[in-house]
Design an enzyme around this catalytic site. Structure first.
Site, short mmCIF file in Angstrom:
data_model
loop_
_atom_site.label_atom_id
_atom_site.label_comp_id
_atom_site.label_asym_id
_atom_site.label_seq_id
_atom_site.Cartn_x
_atom_site.Cartn_y
_atom_site.Cartn_z
N LEU A 15 0.83 -1.21 0.00
CA LEU A 15 0.00 0.00 0.00
C LEU A 15 0.87 1.27 0.00
CD1 LEU A 15 -2.81 -1.14 2.47
CD2 LEU A 15 -2.88 -1.05 -0.02
N LYS A 66 15.15 -6.43 3.20
CA LYS A 66 15.64 -5.35 4.09
C LYS A 66 17.08 -5.57 4.55
CE LYS A 66 11.18 -3.73 5.65
NZ LYS A 66 10.32 -3.31 6.75
N ARG A 147 9.47 -19.32 17.40
CA ARG A 147 9.29 -20.76 17.16
C ARG A 147 10.65 -21.44 17.01
NH1 ARG A 147 6.27 -22.24 11.67
NH2 ARG A 147 8.11 -21.13 10.90
#
Ligand code: ATR
Length: 269
Positions: A15, A66, A147
């Site tokens: 967006l 990133k 996890r």
């Protein structure tokens, strides 16, 4: 034409163009355009080259690049160096392409009304270091659980290099800290509507002092947030952080501090 991009893979759902083009229009920036581009990892170097050649004036970086973009850059600001995460690029006056991290500022701005002291961070993925980086400056204690525990341990070791108070601790997946006033979901679980982390937070029932914060903003209410709301906790999604990271990138590029008004907040709904 002054061209800006957001790159990632996948990128269809980004967006960022909606927000930046809204501001470009609002501030009458003639001949400016912001687009999205799906990029393969082997083309990251070419993107940086395009910034160097002024083909692109600025780039936002999203999942999964990133960190991967870093080797191609000439330099990083201190926040990007510490978090090893870059979400914004541009060329400085000396001709060098710099990578900066406005996710940290975005997260900080989104939490400006809260002063959480004991924080529980779920996940240890690409964006988590930005979250922990900000929190390490303000929190008493940060508990990280992932996890895959080794990734949380790695983040803790990195984090304790810059966390002034060495206040990061790893706990097993499924365990919870006894005292906690902010729980942040940084995992990707919830991006698809029916996904659930499968953790239970019964001990926080009816506790209005605990804020459950999900970095995901689409869907607006993940099951993590819905469960928290029904449990009687406070909730917040990632919309504000997303808007503020865009705000700080726009400011760096254009020298204009774009307003975050009701209209732009509604644009994301
Ligand atoms: P990356 O690790 O490449 O940076 P990411 O999308 O930024 O990927 O991070 C995904 C995060 O969501 C990780 O913390 C991941 O946990 P693992 O490190 O164990 O993979 C977490 N995650 C994804 N699916 C999950 C699931 N079903 N249950 C719990 N955590 C999950």
């Amino acid at each position: 034409m002054k061209k800006y991009l957001v790159i990632g893979n996948p990128i269809e759902h980004s967006l960022s163009p909606l927000i930046h083009n809204y501001w470009i229009k609002k501030y009458n920036l003639i001949d400016y355009v912001y687009e999205k581009r799906k990029v393969e990892e082997e083309n990251l170097g070419r993107i940086v080259e395009e910034v160097k050649m002024d083909v692109l004036k600025g780039v936002n970086i999203t999942v999964p690049f990133k960190k991967k973009i870093i080797p191609f850059l000439d330099k990083l600001d201190i926040t990007a160096t510490n978090t090893q995460s870059v979400n914004t690029l541009y060329k400085e006056d000396d001709g060098q392409v710099i990578g900066i991290n406005t996710d940290v500022q975005g997260f900080k701005a989104s939490l400006s009304k809260y002063h959480a002291k004991n924080i529980f961070v779920l996940g240890a993925g690409g964006v988590t270091s930005s979250i922990v980086y900000h929190l390490s400056l303000t929190a008493n204690k940060i508990y990280i659980s992932n996890r895959t525990r080794e990734k949380a341990e790695k983040l803790k070791n990195e984090g304790n290099k810059w966390a002034l108070r060495k206040n990061i601790e790893v706990i097993d997946w499924g365990e919870k800290p006894k005292v906690c006033d902010l729980v942040v979901n940084t995992t990707s679980v919830g991006l698809k509507n029916d996904e659930n982390l499968g953790l239970d937070f019964k001990e926080y029932e009816n506790n209005k002092n605990v804020l459950f914060y999900d970095l995901i903003y689409n869907p607006k209410e993940t099951s993590f947030l819905k469960d928290a709301r029904l449990r009687g906790n406070k909730t917040m999604n990632g919309k504000k952080m997303f808007l503020y990271q865009a705000h700080f990138a726009f400011y760096k590029w254009m020298g204009i501090q774009p307003e975050i008004d009701d209209k732009i907040i509604k644009l994301l709904d």
